[in-house]
Design a protein around this motif. Structure first.
Motif, PDB file in Angstrom:
ATOM      1  N   HIS A 106       5.952   3.419  -0.610  1.00  0.00           N
ATOM      2  CA  HIS A 106       5.092   2.144  -0.644  1.00  0.00           C
ATOM      3  C   HIS A 106       5.550   1.284   0.128  1.00  0.00           C
ATOM      4  O   HIS A 106       6.966   0.685   0.347  1.00  0.00           O
ATOM      5  N   GLU A 152      -6.490  -5.965   3.480  1.00  0.00           N
ATOM      6  CA  GLU A 152      -7.148  -4.960   2.914  1.00  0.00           C
ATOM      7  C   GLU A 152      -8.141  -4.414   3.835  1.00  0.00           C
ATOM      8  O   GLU A 152      -8.257  -3.228   4.006  1.00  0.00           O
ATOM      9  N   HIS A 157      -5.121  -1.893   5.659  1.00  0.00           N
ATOM     10  CA  HIS A 157      -5.177  -0.816   4.775  1.00  0.00           C
ATOM     11  C   HIS A 157      -6.408   0.026   4.795  1.00  0.00           C
ATOM     12  O   HIS A 157      -6.117   1.361   4.953  1.00  0.00           O
ATOM     13  N   LYS A 194       0.860  -1.301   0.048  1.00  0.00           N
ATOM     14  CA  LYS A 194       0.105   0.041  -0.107  1.00  0.00           C
ATOM     15  C   LYS A 194       0.990   1.201  -0.108  1.00  0.00           C
ATOM     16  O   LYS A 194       2.051   1.200   0.770  1.00  0.00           O
TER      17      LYS A 194
END
Length: 294
Positions: free
Chosen positions: A55, A226, A230, A41
């Motif tokens: 990143h 995710e 994230h 991410k």
């Protein structure tokens, strides 16, 4: 009596601290975990002038505990950092999942031969030959199947999982024992719009170790990183809005956010935003109590 350090001191320490050491120190030990998801991410707000956004490649267990993260150098990509991310950890019998970018032969060999772990990689067109092989297999003859239906995010989803063993198939991928085809049918509840997606998976897990039902669970565990890392860092901590960009600041701030998530989950908080609000009611004492430093 404790006195909080100044903002300048905190900033100086965050910029100078070794990000790899901090991530390993504050991360969760993955030994004994069923699955471990790897994904990257970008911290968008860390972009500054000609300097690209940081990143960060991270690893998260199937129950949402962050293990570690690694900043991907600007002149390379996630693939080159995969081994370094996982090398320090005991991963025997842990199944590592990753998206199609990491469906690499070197990664498979590293996990099985060096880490004594397992892998389940999504296969897309970046692996042209392998993808072509999988699409051409006799899936209509697959006797191992699993059907699943779920609701969430405003849609109804039906999944059909078929699995084939590789013993009689000419599949060129290190240590591969099974391949799976997952067909997802989605219906949006509000609009009634329907869609269909087909995903292929390659794994070293044998049919005795992973039925189609378990393969479906393993593949779904990739979404944990995710949804439970994230997404939380973006929505609850506003990570993409953070303008921290100098030194190791972006890496270490992301690590501290992940540590907060781990700590709150370990304390029984299922809603991280609610957990943060509870900590804020006594912002100097409650967080220290939570990590045992009161």
């Amino acid at each position: 009596m404790r006195i909080a350090p100044s903002a300048a001191t905190i900033r100086r320490v965050l910029n100078a601290a070794c990000p790899g050491g901090l991530a390993d120190l504050l991360g969760h030990d993955p030994a004994g975990a069923e699955t471990l998801a790897v994904d990257g991410k970008s911290a968008r707000g860390s972009r500054h002038g000609e300097i690209p956004a940081a990143h960060l490649l991270a690893a998260v267990t199937g129950v949402g505990r962050v293990v570690t993260q690694l900043r991907v150098p600007s002149k390379t990509n996630e693939i080159t950092c995969f081994d370094a991310l996982l090398a320090p950890y005991e991963l025997a019998d842990v199944t590592v999942t990753a998206d199609a970018l990491h469906c690499q032969r070197e990664h498979a060999r590293f996990l099985v031969e060096e880490k004594k772990a397992h892998y389940a990689f999504t296969v897309k067109r970046n692996q042209k030959n392998l993808h072509r092989q999988l699409t051409g297999l006799p899936w209509e003859k697959a006797s191992a199947k699993f059907y699943d239906r779920a609701t969430g995010h405003g849609r109804l989803e039906t999944r059909v999982v078929q699995a084939l063993t590789i013993s009689d198939l000419d599949i060129d991928f290190p240590h591969a024992a099974q391949v799976a085809k997952i067909v997802r049918h989605r219906t949006q509840r509000k609009t009634g719009k329907r869609s269909r997606e087909t995903v292929y998976v390659v794994t070293d897990l044998t049919s005795l170790e992973a039925s189609p039902q378990r393969l479906a669970k393993i593949v779904r565990s990739q979404w944990v990183i995710e949804n439970r890392l994230h997404f939380v860092r973006d929505t609850t901590f506003a990570e993409d809005a953070s303008k921290v960009h100098s030194g190791h600041g972006p890496d270490n701030m992301a690590t501290l956010r992940s540590f907060a998530i781990n700590t709150l989950r370990a304390a029984g908080h299922t809603n991280i935003a609610a957990g943060l609000r509870e900590m804020s009611y006594d912002s100097f004492r409650r967080p220290l109590d939570l990590i045992g430093l009161a």
